[in-house]
Design an enzyme around this catalytic site. Structure first.
Site, PDB file in Angstrom:
ATOM      1  CE  LYS A 117      -3.451  -2.293   2.696  1.00 38.86           C
ATOM      2  NZ  LYS A 117      -4.749  -2.668   2.521  1.00 38.86           N
ATOM      3  CD  GLU A 201      -4.087   5.583   5.069  1.00 39.35           C
ATOM      4  OE1 GLU A 201      -5.607   5.372   5.625  1.00 39.35           O
ATOM      5  OE2 GLU A 201      -3.944   5.007   4.163  1.00 39.35           O
ATOM      6  NE  ARG A 293      -8.396  -8.950  -4.557  1.00 37.32           N
ATOM      7  CZ  ARG A 293      -9.462  -8.409  -4.079  1.00 37.32           C
ATOM      8  NH1 ARG A 293     -10.825  -8.750  -4.595  1.00 37.32           N
ATOM      9  NH2 ARG A 293      -9.545  -7.878  -2.829  1.00 37.32           N
TER      10      ARG A 293
END
Ligand code: ADP
Ligand code: ADP
Ligand code: MG
Length: 498
Positions: A117, A201, A293
């Site tokens: 990420k 975050e 995906r």
């Protein structure tokens, strides 16, 4: 010679992929795992490869070397990984490529980049996408995590860079606990994903999860197919999804869709992909991650756009150019998906395993059922608890809600508990009806008592129907005895206040 496609997956998604393979005139091959030798998907395939994985530590679907070895022995041209398992494993994609097998997905390098990420976020910044305030890449250690969190303020969320499937995250409310939580999360991530890197975050208190479906080809064309709202989550895992989202205006859709396409083009993306955004209460939205995906919830996008995403994944892998342009994509009506998981919503969603005595799905023009089971199937503890998806299309949102509720009423399963009563509770709730629900809904609003009333209502209706049927049609001797036994026990328990 017909192409031969191997599906390195199981259950409903295997059947979904077989359907596309057949539409395209491709031979569909699947594995038979010893962990579920009688699974429904085996009946749909053209060929079944016995995986003989009983003695293996992991089922075949998680064993790259075994998959590729068997694929080569069986003359396989392409592999579709589905979702979960090895679908986002770059080493597996590379192993396929190195053995001359066409992996259905983007390039191994992009799977690798998007799988971290922190790397995905740095690439998103370059493409001009907004990010949630947070650390610039992984934080070094627990002390550094505390220093950083102190500077942006609490609460924060610690996220595993390599995390997925809702795992590897910790919400930290106050400075006293961050170092301890950092260590445990990092250890857990290392054990689960083989990578202990953590980043930070700002934790958004009441956000919505919005995601854009994109499709790209190997010739540089990329389009988006609008958004899905997946805010109805438990433990960061989606349960009910809808498309489009009532929180996205036409203007936002244009902006966010263009961002998603710009990002995909900037990184040279092809195949199906999803750009996930998180939206704050004030309407600001931020890039969160990209999934490389097909997703569980892809049917809601298919229902409102009429585009078959799995067909296109295969066609793109074969080198075809997209024949649809952005202008061709028109959103038509509203679609809702309910995941049918064998979990007991009365009891903290505890997983249910064992026999499905009976399962019966609703039918109708606007209903799409994706299932991996049938009556008599066994749900084992070896795999995910999602056994089916009920997807419903309506002319607009309210119509879709009503039709979905109707479909859920016509779903019957005897043997194991499922999330269907929970989905019914959700769809009837004012927070869902007015689309104000956020990712916090299950934790902050839902209580199991909300289900009980439903069960009472349903069994009341069932009792009335059976009484009516037996009295009026004199069918009492024809009612299966176990059904009336169950009902009698229930009525007795209610009388005795159990
Ligand atoms: P979607 O956005 O398609 O709903 P999910 O995050 O629910 O994606 O993941 C799809 C499936 O893959 C789920 O069954 C989930 O448990 C599984 N999954 C996804 N990522 C991982 C992972 N890194 N490790 C294990 N399982 C995963
Ligand atoms: P995964 O790879 O497990 O899907 P994501 O980064 O997509 O991980 O996050 C999964 C879910 O966790 C989101 O849908 C959202 O509900 C929650 N989440 C992630 N980041 C934040 C954040 N900064 N603030 C609040 N919730 C978050
Ligand atoms: Mg995600």
């Amino acid at each position: 010679m017909k192409k031969r496609l191997l599906i390195a997956n199981r259950s409903e998604i295997a059947i979904r992929i077989i359907r596309s393979a057949h539409k395209l005139g491709i031979v569909a091959v699947v594995f038979q795992s010893d962990r579920e030798p009688d699974a429904l998907y085996l009946q749909y395939a053209d060929e079944v490869i016995p995986a003989k994985d009983a003695g293996d530590e992991k089922p075949v679907f998680l064993n790259p070397e075994k998959i590729v070895k068997l694929a080569l022995e069986h003359g396989i041209d392409m592999i579709h990984p589905g979702y979960g398992f090895l679908s986002e494993n770059p080493d597996f994609a590379l192993l396929c490529e190195n053995n001359g097998i066409n992996f259905i997905g983007p390039s191994p390098q992009l799977i690798r980049d998007m799988g971290l990420k922190t790397v995905a976020k740095s690439m998103a910044i370059k493409a001009g996408l907004p990010l949630v305030p947070g650390s610039d890449g992984p934080v070094k250690d627990a002390a550094a995590a505390k220093t950083f969190a102190d500077s942006i303020g609490y609460p924060v969320i610690l996220k595993a860079s390599a995390g997925g499937g809702g795992r590897g995250m910790r919400i930290v409310e106050k400075p006293e606990t961050i170092e301890r939580q950092f260590k445990s999360a990092s250890d857990e991530a290392l054990a689960a994903f083989g990578n202990g890197d953590m980043f930070i975050e700002k934790y958004l208190q009441n956000p919505k999860h919005l995601e854009f479906q994109i499709m790209g080809d190997k010739h540089g064309n990329v389009i988006h197919l609008g958004e899905r709202e997946c805010s109805l989550q438990r433990k960061h895992q989606k349960i009910v999804e809808e498309a489009p989202s009532a929180s996205v205006t036409e203007q936002m859709r244009k902006e966010m869709g263009e961002m998603a396409v710009r990002f995909a083009k900037a990184i040279g993306y092809y195949s199906a992909g999803t750009i996930e955004f998180i939206m704050d209460e004030d309407g600001s939205y931020y890039f969160m991650e990209m999934n490389t995906r097909i997703q569980v919830e892809h049917p809601v996008s298919e229902m409102i756009t009429g585009v078959d995403l799995v067909d296109w994944q295969i066609r793109v892998a074969l080198g075809e150019k997209l024949t649809i342009t952005q202008n061709d994509i028109k959103l038509n009506g509203w679609a809702i998906e309910c995941r049918v998981n064998t979990e007991d919503p009365q009891n903290r969603f505890s997983p249910q395993t064992g026999f499905i005595d009976k399962i019966q799905f609703p039918t109708g023009d606007h209903i799409r059922i994706e299932t991996g089971v049938q009556s008599g199937a066994v749900v084992t503890p070896y795999f995910d608890s999602m056994i089916a998806k009920i997807i419903v299309h309506g002319t607009e949102r309210q119509d879709a809600i009503e039709k979905t509720l109707n479909a859920l009423e016509n779903f019957t399963m005897i043997g194991l508990k499922t999330t269907v009563p929970f989905c019914r509770t959700v769809l009837r709730h004012p927070d869902f009806v007015d689309a104000s629900y956020t990712t916090r809904w299950v934790d902050s609003v839902f209580t199991p008592e909300m289900l009980e009333n439903e069960e009472e209502e349903m069994i009341g209706a069932l009792a009335a129907t059976i009484m009516y049927a037996s009295e009026y049609l004199q069918l009492s001797s024809d009612i299966p005895s176990y059904k009336s036994d169950r009902l009698n026990v229930w009525v007795l328990n209610k009388r005795l206040n159990y």
